[in-house]
Scaffold this motif. Structure first.
Motif, PDB file in Angstrom:
ATOM      1  N   SER B  44       0.831  -1.194   0.000  1.00  0.00           N
ATOM      2  CA  SER B  44       0.000   0.000   0.000  1.00  0.00           C
ATOM      3  C   SER B  44       0.869   1.248   0.000  1.00  0.00           C
ATOM      4  O   SER B  44       1.771   1.371   0.833  1.00  0.00           O
ATOM      5  N   ARG B  50       1.655  -2.612   4.869  1.00  0.00           N
ATOM      6  CA  ARG B  50       0.494  -3.372   4.410  1.00  0.00           C
ATOM      7  C   ARG B  50       0.782  -3.924   3.012  1.00  0.00           C
ATOM      8  O   ARG B  50       0.889  -3.154   2.050  1.00  0.00           O
ATOM      9  N   ARG B  66      -2.466 -11.242   3.265  1.00  0.00           N
ATOM     10  CA  ARG B  66      -2.206  -9.848   3.629  1.00  0.00           C
ATOM     11  C   ARG B  66      -1.162  -9.844   4.741  1.00  0.00           C
ATOM     12  O   ARG B  66      -1.191 -10.703   5.620  1.00  0.00           O
ATOM     13  N   ASP B  68       0.727  -7.111   7.570  1.00  0.00           N
ATOM     14  CA  ASP B  68       0.740  -5.768   8.163  1.00  0.00           C
ATOM     15  C   ASP B  68       2.083  -5.437   8.784  1.00  0.00           C
ATOM     16  O   ASP B  68       2.199  -4.464   9.534  1.00  0.00           O
ATOM     17  N   ARG B 115      -5.884   3.043   2.989  1.00  0.00           N
ATOM     18  CA  ARG B 115      -5.166   1.816   3.348  1.00  0.00           C
ATOM     19  C   ARG B 115      -6.003   0.562   3.144  1.00  0.00           C
ATOM     20  O   ARG B 115      -5.488  -0.504   2.839  1.00  0.00           O
ATOM     21  N   GLU B 116      -7.310   0.663   3.326  1.00  0.00           N
ATOM     22  CA  GLU B 116      -8.152  -0.528   3.314  1.00  0.00           C
ATOM     23  C   GLU B 116      -8.711  -0.857   1.931  1.00  0.00           C
ATOM     24  O   GLU B 116      -9.364  -1.883   1.763  1.00  0.00           O
ATOM     25  N   GLY B 133      -9.652  -4.096   3.321  1.00  0.00           N
ATOM     26  CA  GLY B 133      -8.330  -4.730   3.365  1.00  0.00           C
ATOM     27  C   GLY B 133      -8.291  -6.130   2.799  1.00  0.00           C
ATOM     28  O   GLY B 133      -7.453  -6.942   3.195  1.00  0.00           O
TER      29      GLY B 133
END
Lengths: 98, 371
Positions: B44, B50, B66, B68, B115-116, B133
């Motif tokens: 991201s 992310r 995913r 983080d 971000r999501e 996300g």
């Protein structure tokens, strides 16, 4: 308890070591096992059965008691040895050939 | 000092390659998701920790992961890609209509501002969006309403492989689909139109200037000039100066204008890069020489960049998502090959070094420039 053996790729995905022990409601069928398995490990949804049709993915096979049960009706009863936990229900990635 | 992180997707897993800003020594972490095809990994721009990864297999279908924490740990997120409503049909090889069937995610494009939010380009071609996300996905079905019934898969599959977000207009984006062409939305993905005016495909289409059906391989944009687009088509390198309204060929003196990748220099919007491939039936460099070609003039005039690249007996391919640029000064250029090499240039392409030589076939390369 029903015993399920996952192929290596799906063991990695679920972080499972060895067999999976499942509580499955009777009657014990393919569908009942897979429903219970996906409830326990939601990350398996779509990897064994198609998300939309719920049909077995083409290159996934179901073995138990030295039989290939892949083409059986998903609602037909599984062998008693699977239902009793004496034999595992094996989910297998089909041979790639070559 | 700045850090550079490369996200490399391969036929048998994902790799995370890191270096400091000098880009001389690299740490190789992986394989992540060993044994699975990793079509694409991308971070991201809003939160570089992310990351998203598209993991797929012919046996077990599609999984989305995913991270983080910059790729140290991963969690599975949503993998249900259901076409909106009745999926409908598209053209099939035998001229009949064939139902739309989801196969895999080719490309993940995180939002530039949220971000999501992340977009997924999939095969059979469609665009999906997630606002949480990657936990859930909804199709933007307006795209397939643009003559989707006429789209037909090529031999490589009907994948939506390119998603370019306009940094100055959040409602505008461009996508490209193999054997269908380029398309643009100006309303956040609700409605779309073909942007293929000027493309010519005499070898592939009965009507060489058809509105849809062109095999676009890749589109690139410099963020400072979102109306200027560069395209590597099946054959032909193309340029648009009006947001895709029309295209003109800028292949110039390239030894072959067939290829897959195209990229724009991070600081010089008229400097672009391609890797010529011999032909559509011979997916390797002309004359066995792996050469990146650079144009300082936005096309037409090209120079071969060869220092550090194999100049004999090289028969690898460079796939469409397998080139990226960092934003350091001087600009770093990276590409991966089907032979498993990842090459890096820390000086805008003048000199090259292999970071790794023996990975599985590389499907995608993305880069993050970290503070």
């Amino acid at each position: 308890m029903i015993r399920v053996i996952l192929p290596a790729h799906l063991r990695n995905l679920t972080q499972v070591q060895g067999e999976v022990a499942l509580e499955v409601t009777v009657p014990v069928t393919q569908r009942a096992i897979l429903d219970a398995l996906e409830a326990l490990y939601p990350q398996l949804r779509g990897t064994i059965r198609d998300y939309t049709t719920q049909e077995r993915r083409a290159f996934v096979r179901f073995f138990a008691c030295k039989q290939d049960l892949s083409l059986d009706d998903p609602d037909s009863l599984l062998p008693e040895a699977v239902a009793s936990g004496a034999e595992p229900f094996r989910i297998v990635g089909a041979m790639a050939g070559g | 000092m700045s850090e550079v992180r490369l996200l490399v997707g391969t036929r048998k897993g994902g790799f995370v390659l890191t270096s400091d800003g000098r880009r001389e020594r690299w740490d190789v972490d992986g394989p992540h998701f060993g044994g699975w095809e990793i079509y694409h990994m991308k971070g991201s721009p809003v939160d570089p920790k992310r990351l998203y990864a598209s993991q797929s297999s012919d046996w077990f279908g599609q999984v989305i992961h995913r991270s983080d924490d910059g790729g140290a740990t991963w969690e599975t997120v949503g993998n249900e890609f259901a076409y909106e409503g009745v999926p409908g049909t598209h053209q099939w090889y035998d001229g009949t209509q064939h139902p739309w069937e989801f196969k895999r995610v080719w490309h993940l494009e995180p939002s530039l501002t949220d971000r999501e939010t992340v977009y997924a380009g999939v095969e059979d071609a469609a665009l999906f969006r997630s606002g949480d996300g990657g936990k859930t996905w909804r199709e933007l079905p307006g795209l397939r309403e643009v003559k989707g019934h006429l789209w037909a898969p090529g031999a490589g599959g009907m994948g939506l492989h390119t998603i370019v977000l306009d940094p100055q207009d959040p409602r505008r984006m461009y996508i490209a689909i193999s054997a269908a062409g380029a398309f643009r939305t100006d309303d956040g993905g609700q409605t779309w139109r073909p942007t293929n005016n000027g493309l010519k495909s005499p070898y592939e289409l009965p009507d060489s200037e058809a509105e849809v059906g062109h095999c676009v391989h890749r589109i690139a944009m410099h963020p400072s000039r979102p109306n200027v687009l560069f395209m590597q088509k099946h054959w032909d390198v193309m340029r648009s100066d009006n947001a895709g309204e029309s295209w003109r060929e800028v292949s110039g003196n390239l030894p072959s204008d067939f290829g897959f990748v195209i990229e724009v220099h991070a600081h010089e919007p008229e400097t672009i890069y391609v890797v010529p491939i011999k032909s559509d039936s011979e997916h390797y460099p002309p004359d066995g020489k792996l050469r990146v070609y650079r144009s300082w003039t936005g096309g037409d005039e090209w120079e071969a960049l060869t220092n550090g690249l194999p100049q004999r007996d090289c028969y690898v391919n460079v796939l469409r998502d397998a080139m990226a640029v960092d934003s350091l000064e001087p600009c770093g250029i990276y590409f991966g090959t089907t032979g498993g090499q990842v090459y890096a240039s820390a000086d805008s392409g003048d000199n090259w070094l292999p970071i790794v030589r023996d990975l599985p076939a590389v499907l995608s390369v993305e880069v993050q420039t970290l503070p």
